[in-house]
Design a protein around this motif. Structure first.
Motif, PDB file in Angstrom:
ATOM      1  N   ARG A  26      27.639  -2.969 -14.779  1.00  0.00           N
ATOM      2  CA  ARG A  26      27.230  -1.595 -14.479  1.00  0.00           C
ATOM      3  C   ARG A  26      26.356  -1.538 -13.231  1.00  0.00           C
ATOM      4  O   ARG A  26      26.507  -0.644 -12.390  1.00  0.00           O
ATOM      5  CB  ARG A  26      26.482  -1.026 -15.687  1.00  0.00           C
ATOM      6  N   LEU A  27      25.455  -2.510 -13.090  1.00  0.00           N
ATOM      7  CA  LEU A  27      24.611  -2.551 -11.909  1.00  0.00           C
ATOM      8  C   LEU A  27      25.434  -2.750 -10.641  1.00  0.00           C
ATOM      9  O   LEU A  27      25.203  -2.084  -9.624  1.00  0.00           O
ATOM     10  CB  LEU A  27      23.578  -3.674 -12.047  1.00  0.00           C
ATOM     11  N   ARG A  28      26.399  -3.654 -10.688  1.00  0.00           N
ATOM     12  CA  ARG A  28      27.234  -3.889  -9.498  1.00  0.00           C
ATOM     13  C   ARG A  28      28.058  -2.665  -9.143  1.00  0.00           C
ATOM     14  O   ARG A  28      28.267  -2.365  -7.962  1.00  0.00           O
ATOM     15  CB  ARG A  28      28.172  -5.082  -9.723  1.00  0.00           C
ATOM     16  N   PHE A  45      18.975   8.349  -5.339  1.00  0.00           N
ATOM     17  CA  PHE A  45      18.959   8.273  -6.790  1.00  0.00           C
ATOM     18  C   PHE A  45      20.352   8.337  -7.398  1.00  0.00           C
ATOM     19  O   PHE A  45      20.606   7.772  -8.466  1.00  0.00           O
ATOM     20  CB  PHE A  45      18.100   9.405  -7.365  1.00  0.00           C
ATOM     21  N   ASP A  46      21.279   9.037  -6.736  1.00  0.00           N
ATOM     22  CA  ASP A  46      22.632   9.177  -7.277  1.00  0.00           C
ATOM     23  C   ASP A  46      23.598   8.118  -6.750  1.00  0.00           C
ATOM     24  O   ASP A  46      24.786   8.147  -7.065  1.00  0.00           O
ATOM     25  CB  ASP A  46      23.177  10.569  -6.969  1.00  0.00           C
ATOM     26  N   VAL A 357      22.614   7.718 -16.700  1.00  0.00           N
ATOM     27  CA  VAL A 357      23.305   8.892 -16.171  1.00  0.00           C
ATOM     28  C   VAL A 357      23.616   8.700 -14.688  1.00  0.00           C
ATOM     29  O   VAL A 357      24.757   8.813 -14.254  1.00  0.00           O
ATOM     30  CB  VAL A 357      22.465  10.164 -16.389  1.00  0.00           C
ATOM     31  N   GLY A 358      22.587   8.415 -13.914  1.00  0.00           N
ATOM     32  CA  GLY A 358      22.771   8.286 -12.472  1.00  0.00           C
ATOM     33  C   GLY A 358      23.175   6.908 -12.012  1.00  0.00           C
ATOM     34  O   GLY A 358      23.633   6.728 -10.887  1.00  0.00           O
TER      35      GLY A 358
END
Length: 408
Positions: A26-28, A45-46, A357-358
């Motif tokens: 998810r981070l990648r 942030f998005d 979410v973001g």
């Protein structure tokens, strides 16, 4: 998912390991778009890239390092991103006068003529990872970074690197600091694990002895950040900029946690480092005593030299280093207390830091655990969070690239 109050939730719990793998993916994915060099720009942030903001050497090199590790773990798409980043570092960031540019404008033009050891430390780390990941031109990146550090920054008499130089390698200020040298320690360890060259390990230990054994131990394991030209601790530096990104006033518990991990990494290769266990434990204990908020959770950003809070913000990189240090201490000491801290850190991270979410992790929270941006606007960093979620997969203290190559 078992997060709260379960005494059986341990570092090696299969469900937790499954969660960590998903979180790494998810981070990648936050960095999947856009393509090309824009992928290495500053993210809001998005996840959108600020096209007007310059590219920075340290940030781009960190991403190359992370994407290279991902390739070794089987993500070929991330491997393509890493190769793209190596090309970026060896084209736009290379300065024919020597070393790498610290900051370049979106059109590729230099923003500053200074060279910073902080960014070059990450270029060296990226080069070592690129070679291990088999990336095109990885050896060239490693060679260029090594040459730049040797010729521009490394002061062998001091056993440390100066912070800022001009293209000829002449210091441009009297400031000396531990932050860049701490990251050079990580890079030197990565290079030693890649090449086996004793000089890299020797330098890593010299840095640890200067900044931890000599600098922190007499101060109750609080790590001095700032030094004068003569390498004397400057406890007043930064008083007017207490929340600076890289040179805040006082002591940073997050750096004590980071050094705790690095000290164990040095000792894994150098058994003669007899104070390593004492130092790693002392640094961790001091960091949580001074920094951990028993009421709201999280590790505070800065304190003074007596442990009084200066900056109450919670930075994502600090909790990431807390997670990694607690894993390494739990593995090397067998003390279940560190696994308990790991649980506590992850419980707070899960509740407050992960932005489901973001995307990615909130880079800064205020004292009430609300997203903030006084020091860190946006979400530009993958390095700290990505290494944190890989930490539980390491069975021994090692660089993350070396572990991805051999153990993970």
């Amino acid at each position: 998912m078992r997060w709260h109050g379960d005494p059986n939730w341990l570092i090696d719990d299969p469900e937790h390991r499954w969660m960590l793998s998903g979180e790494a993916d998810r981070l990648r994915s936050f960095f999947a778009q856009p393509s090309g060099w824009k992928r290495y720009g500053w993210r809001g942030f998005d996840g959108s890239v600020d096209a007007e903001r310059p590219l920075e050497l340290y940030s781009a090199a960190r991403l190359v390092h992370c994407f290279g590790i991902a390739r070794m773990l089987g993500d070929e798409q991330a491997g393509g991103w890493a190769a793209e980043g190596v090309r970026l570092l060896l084209s736009v960031f290379i300065d024919p006068r020597g070393g790498f540019l610290d900051i370049v404008a979106p059109d590729g033009s230099p923003v500053s003529g200074r060279r910073n050891a902080y960014g070059h430390a990450f270029a060296l780390l990226a080069g070592a990872t690129a070679v291990q990941a088999g990336l095109p031109r990885g050896a060239e990146l490693l060679g260029r970074a090594r040459e730049a550090i040797d010729e521009l920054f490394w002061d062998d008499d001091a056993g440390a690197a100066v912070d800022e130089v001009d293209p000829q390698g002449l210091p441009v200020s009297d400031y000396r600091g531990q932050n860049a040298n701490m990251h050079l320690t990580e890079a030197f360890l990565a290079c030693f694990e890649l090449t086996g060259e004793a000089e890299f390990l020797k330098r890593a230990r010299r840095l640890a002895e200067r900044f931890v054994i000599t600098g922190a131990a007499p101060r109750g394991w609080r790590v001095p950040e700032h030094y004068t030209r003569e390498w004397e601790v400057d406890e007043e530096y930064g008083r007017e900029q207490p929340l600076d990104q890289f040179r805040p006033f006082g002591v940073m518990p997050g750096h004590a946690l980071e050094w705790s991990r690095l000290i164990l990494g040095i000792a894994a290769h150098d058994p003669s480092f007899v104070r390593a266990d004492e130092a790693a434990r002392g640094l961790f204990t001091r960091a949580v005593q001074d920094g951990w908020d028993e009421d709201n959770g999280g590790v505070r950003y800065t304190t003074d030299f007596h442990g009084a809070v200066v900056g109450s913000a919670r930075m994502h990189w600090v909790i990431a280093e807390a997670l990694a240090a607690s894993v390494w201490l739990a593995r090397t000491t067998g003390d279940s207390g560190y696994a308990d801290w790991y649980r506590r850190f992850w419980d707070w991270t899960n509740r407050h830091v992960i932005d489901r979410v973001g995307g990615s992790w909130w880079h800064e929270l205020d004292a009430d655990n609300r997203p903030a941006s006084r020091t860190w606007p946006g979400k530009p960093d993958l390095y700290h969070a990505y290494q944190a979620v890989l930490s539980a997969r390491l069975l021994r203290p090692a660089g993350f690239a070396a572990a991805a190559h051999h153990d993970l």
